[in-house]
Design an enzyme around this catalytic site. Structure first.
Site, PDB file in Angstrom:
ATOM      1  CB  ILE A  84      40.080  47.102  38.101  1.00 53.08           C
ATOM      2  CG1 ILE A  84      40.690  48.004  37.025  1.00 53.08           C
ATOM      3  CG2 ILE A  84      38.604  46.841  37.808  1.00 53.08           C
ATOM      4  CD1 ILE A  84      40.638  47.418  35.634  1.00 53.08           C
ATOM      5  CG  ASP A  95      35.112  42.082  39.088  1.00 54.91           C
ATOM      6  OD1 ASP A  95      33.934  42.476  39.000  1.00 54.91           O
ATOM      7  OD2 ASP A  95      35.519  41.019  38.579  1.00 54.91           O
ATOM      8  CG  PHE A 118      43.015  43.130  38.116  1.00 47.70           C
ATOM      9  CD1 PHE A 118      42.089  43.623  37.218  1.00 47.70           C
ATOM     10  CD2 PHE A 118      44.352  43.098  37.742  1.00 47.70           C
ATOM     11  CE1 PHE A 118      42.484  44.071  35.965  1.00 47.70           C
ATOM     12  CE2 PHE A 118      44.757  43.538  36.493  1.00 47.70           C
ATOM     13  CZ  PHE A 118      43.828  44.027  35.596  1.00 47.70           C
ATOM     14  CE  LYS A 119      38.557  45.153  47.958  1.00 50.09           C
ATOM     15  NZ  LYS A 119      38.020  46.376  48.606  1.00 50.09           N
ATOM     16  CB  ILE A 120      38.747  39.246  42.249  1.00 48.39           C
ATOM     17  CG1 ILE A 120      39.710  39.625  41.110  1.00 48.39           C
ATOM     18  CG2 ILE A 120      37.572  38.413  41.735  1.00 48.39           C
ATOM     19  CD1 ILE A 120      39.103  40.484  40.023  1.00 48.39           C
TER      20      ILE A 120
END
Length: 304
Positions: A137, A139, A165-167
């Site tokens: 995901i 973000d 998760f790529k923040i």
């Protein structure tokens, strides 16, 4: 479970000829260069790949050529984001059939005001999860959709495929730390992005990977490796050395930086970006290459 994906995963640029047409031979050279940079994996068709400036047919060609030419040397993430869930599902099925290792998705959005609710986002990701590829995901502020830590944890706990998760939000390190603390083992791969401009803080917060540009992943990887081995001082020293170039890329150039460095290094024949995106100003280009030459990343010499 298979060993989690970690390390540096650059985003591949999409090269164009000087007249703006798609350069598929150049795409093959980009893939080869990224392998030679020592990347742990690669992402194609992301925003940094100018995916929003490609036709559907061009997008299909880039995916086909990239996956065929990679031929399993390193794993490939294919970005499949779209507001339409049916289009996303179709893209993900195609990516899986052609050998992608993972897909990256932003929440459904279109423009500034058409945004998926939490329920709609959940349903889209759940439908993709049925296809059987791990999901990362993304973000990022570009979507305009707020993805809270409790919602991200819920996605990870309830949809088996949601693992990475790529923040890229403001205060990314705080969000990564909160995500890891709340999600525990369900958070298989916490990554940062934004060319690694907050990499040290994000590694300290628990990030195990970074999705950078393809400008200097060979110089980012030792930072991640040192930090993972417990050598924070070595990681910090390495990061301090490369940060001026990362900062210049992130703040002054954006996605154009990688193309310029790869053109200078003989990887691709043109650093053209498609209208309405402006080309780099000559002075900005000169400043970028001055910093790059001090570090001599692989991309700057690969084709010379």
């Amino acid at each position: 479970m298979a060993q989690p994906f970690t390390g540096v995963w650059p985003v591949a640029p999409t090269p164009f000829h000087a007249d703006g047409t798609l350069d598929l031979d150049g795409m093959r050279r980009v893939i080869d260069c990224i392998v030679d940079q020592g990347a742990d994996g690669v992402c194609i068709l992301a925003n940094f790949s100018e995916q929003f400036l490609l036709t559907d047919a061009e997008r299909a060609d880039v995916m086909r050529v990239s996956l065929e030419h990679m031929d399993g040397r390193i794993p490939v993430i294919v970005t499949c984001s779209h507001y339409s869930t049916d289009i996303v599902v179709d893209r993900v099925r195609s990516a899986k059939a052609q050998g992608a290792a993972m897909v990256m998705l932003m929440p459904p959005y279109h423009g500034a005001l058409l945004k998926g609710t939490e329920a709609q986002t959940y349903e889209q990701f759940a439908r993709v999860g049925e296809i059987g590829l791990p999901i990362m995901i993304q973000d990022a502020p570009l979507s305009g959709v707020e993805l809270t830590v409790p919602f991200l944890v819920r996605l990870a706990e309830e949809i088996d495929a949601v693992q990475y998760f790529k923040i890229e939000t403001p205060q990314a390190a705080a969000k990564l730390r909160g995500l890891i603390e709340a999600g525990g083992a369900a958070i298989v791969g916490p990554f940062d992005g934004e060319e690694g401009i907050t990499l040290m803080a994000d590694l300290d917060a628990g990030a195990t990977g970074s999705m950078t540009s393809a400008t200097l992943p060979d110089l980012v990887k030792p930072v991640i490796t040192a930090h993972a081995a417990g050598d924070r001082a070595g990681a910090a020293a390495g990061y301090a050395r490369i940060l001026p170039l990362i900062n210049y890329e992130n703040r002054q150039c954006g996605l154009r930086a990688c193309k310029t460095v790869m053109m200078e290094g003989g990887v691709i024949g043109s650093d053209v970006v498609r209208h309405p995106m402006p080309q780099l100003h000559p002075a900005t280009r000169a400043g970028l290459l001055e910093l790059a030459r001090e570090l001599n990343p692989v991309a700057l010499t690969w084709g010379r």
